[in-house]
Design an enzyme around this catalytic site. Structure first.
Site, short mmCIF file in Angstrom:
data_model
loop_
_atom_site.label_atom_id
_atom_site.label_comp_id
_atom_site.label_asym_id
_atom_site.label_seq_id
_atom_site.Cartn_x
_atom_site.Cartn_y
_atom_site.Cartn_z
N ASP A 29 -6.63 17.04 -15.28
CA ASP A 29 -6.89 15.66 -15.70
C ASP A 29 -6.47 15.57 -17.17
OD1 ASP A 29 -7.95 13.26 -16.64
OD2 ASP A 29 -9.74 13.37 -15.37
N LYS A 47 -7.07 4.13 -19.49
CA LYS A 47 -7.32 4.53 -20.88
C LYS A 47 -6.04 4.34 -21.71
CE LYS A 47 -11.15 5.47 -18.84
NZ LYS A 47 -11.53 6.78 -18.34
N TYR A 85 -15.37 14.64 -16.10
CA TYR A 85 -15.70 13.23 -16.01
C TYR A 85 -16.75 13.06 -14.90
CZ TYR A 85 -15.11 8.22 -15.68
OH TYR A 85 -15.34 6.87 -15.67
N ARG A 138 0.84 -1.20 0.00
CA ARG A 138 0.00 0.00 0.00
C ARG A 138 0.87 1.26 0.00
NH1 ARG A 138 -2.25 2.10 4.51
NH2 ARG A 138 -2.35 0.06 5.51
C1 PLP Z 1 -12.01 7.24 -17.14
C2 PLP Z 1 -11.74 8.59 -16.67
C3 PLP Z 1 -11.56 8.87 -15.30
C4 PLP Z 1 -11.73 7.81 -14.24
O1 PLP Z 1 -10.77 6.82 -14.34
P1 PLP Z 1 -10.97 5.31 -13.78
O2 PLP Z 1 -9.68 4.66 -14.09
O3 PLP Z 1 -12.15 4.72 -14.47
O4 PLP Z 1 -11.22 5.47 -12.30
C5 PLP Z 1 -11.26 10.17 -14.93
N1 PLP Z 1 -11.15 11.15 -15.84
C6 PLP Z 1 -11.33 10.93 -17.15
C7 PLP Z 1 -11.19 12.05 -18.10
C8 PLP Z 1 -11.62 9.65 -17.62
O5 PLP Z 1 -11.81 9.43 -18.92
#
Ligand code: PLP
Length: 401
Positions: A192, A217, A120, A67
């Site tokens: 982000d 992603k 998001y 962790r």
């Molecule tokens: C998918 C996504 C998230 C969240 O990510 P997870 O890995 O599903 O928790 C946050 N911001 C954006 C822009 C995303 O496309």
């Protein structure tokens, strides 16, 4: 790809992205394997009392308790810090783990946060519901309007959260302009960068303090893992890490290893994805069944000049509206053969979502209209298939509309 100025605490200022993803982690301990070992362990042995005290007392120790850190995490962190040009990085069990941990670490009751009207969905929930519950005020602004950010600033503004490009219509935030408002006032900017990837956009080069990713992603890139990354300075990373070990969004050693494997091909995948998506967006724009295409790489995008200035490629996600309504759009999506009807983006497979169908269960038609989700809206995440096959598939589905 261009050689870029990797400022921050990076060790490989002379190497390009394609080389960094293969070699940035070379110096980390290895037993001789070309592929790194998976440290599938929750805990690590100390040789003696002095070493145990050192392991327990060193923040972000890579071999104490998983962790807190793990040798596979170290490799991912090294590569991501180099790609984003930050001093260091942290890894989490999901993108939301990265975003929630960062926000909860950096703001307290009485602080004010500025965020976008479009985020998001789960990030928007943090802004709408979670932060206010803990006494943090949030102002949401239209991200394309720099003066809206300026007008929202208050004496207690602690943090500005941006996301660019953002769902559903790929609206772009001017990162340099937001930073120029925040910097003189000591406001932390968090970006982000999921929709761009570090290959297409490096927010830290423009002065952004913390860059967060859903590594689920592009970074993982194969739709097979869930992970998050936080790229920032040593100082902020240490603060965020202390919150991270309490919130416990831990990346499993196996998923960290899969992410590491995904990262090795990130630049070559992004080259193909950027080229495929731009070609498909241009192709879609010419089809008579299409009402409108939203893609930052197209001159028709209202912020194309800004996108060109701050991005080197425009990513996988294309949004478009079909001429017709819910039925026609549903027919298009279900007639596609190569692109699968699934959420997520940025992987090797093309994925497609009929946005209105996705929200049907949770939103009324009126709520969708207000949120800017018309019934004929499609979100397409272009994969690395051959572009001519993708075009042919889209064409046969459009003819079925
Ligand atoms: C998918 C996504 C998230 C969240 O990510 P997870 O890995 O599903 O928790 C946050 N911001 C954006 C822009 C995303 O496309």
């Amino acid at each position: 790809m261009d050689k870029r100025n990797h400022h921050g605490g990076t060790d490989h200022a002379d190497l390009r992205d394609e080389t960094l993803v293969i070699h940035a982690d070379d110096g980390l301990a290895n037993d001789g394997g070309i592929a790194p070992a998976i440290y599938y362990t929750a805990t690590f042995r100390a040789q003696n009392a002095a070493e145990f005290a050192d392991m327990a007392g060193t923040p972000r120790h890579p071999r104490y308790y998983t962790r807190y850190g793990n040798p596979v995490h170290e490799r991912v962190k090294k590569i991501m810090a180099e790609l984003e040009g930050t001093e260091t990085a942290l890894v989490t069990g999901s993108g939301m783990g990265a975003i929630a941990t960062t926000l909860l670490a950096l703001v307290s009751a009485g602080d004010h946060v500025i965020a976008q009207t479009r985020h998001y969905m789960s990030t928007a929930k943090i802004m709408d519901e979670m932060l206010p519950r803990f006494g943090v005020e949030v102002t949401l602004v239209e991200q394309a309007d720099v003066s809206a950010f300026a007008d929202a600033i208050r004496p207690n503004t602690k943090l500005i959260m941006v996301e660019t490009p953002a769902n559903p219509t790929l609206v772009v935030t001017d990162l340099a302009a937001v930073v120029s408002l925040a910097r003189p006032r000591g406001i932390i900017v968090v970006a982000d960068n999921t929709f761009a990837s570090p290959i297409n956009q490096r927010p830290h080069d423009l002065g952004v303090d913390v860059v967060v990713h859903s590594a689920t992603k592009y970074l993982g890139g194969h739709h097979d893992l869930t992970a998050g990354v936080i790229c920032t300075s040593e100082e902020l990373a240490e603060r965020i890490w202390h919150t991270h070990i309490s919130l416990g969004s831990v990346l499993s050693p196996m998923d960290a290893w899969l992410l590491l494997r995904g990262l090795r091909t990130l630049p070559v995948r992004m080259d193909r994805i950027n080229a495929n998506a731009l070609a498909l967006a241009e192709f879609l724009e010419k089809q008579p069944q299409i009402e409108r295409v939203y893609y930052p790489g197209l001159p028709s995008h209202p912020q194309h000049d800004l996108a060109k200035r701050q991005m080197r490629g425009f990513g996988a996600v294309i949004a478009f509206a079909i001429k017709g309504g819910y039925e026609e759009t549903q027919r298009f999506v279900s007639t596609l053969k190569l692109s699968q009807n699934a959420v997520s983006l940025g992987g090797v497979d093309s994925l497609v979502v009929h946005t209105a169908a996705m929200w049907e269960g949770v939103m009324t038609e009126e709520q969708m209209r207000i949120a800017g989700i018309p019934s004929n809206f499609v979100r397409f995440s272009v994969g690395i298939e051959h572009i001519e096959d993708l075009k042919a598939d889209v064409l046969q589905a459009l003819r079925a509309v």
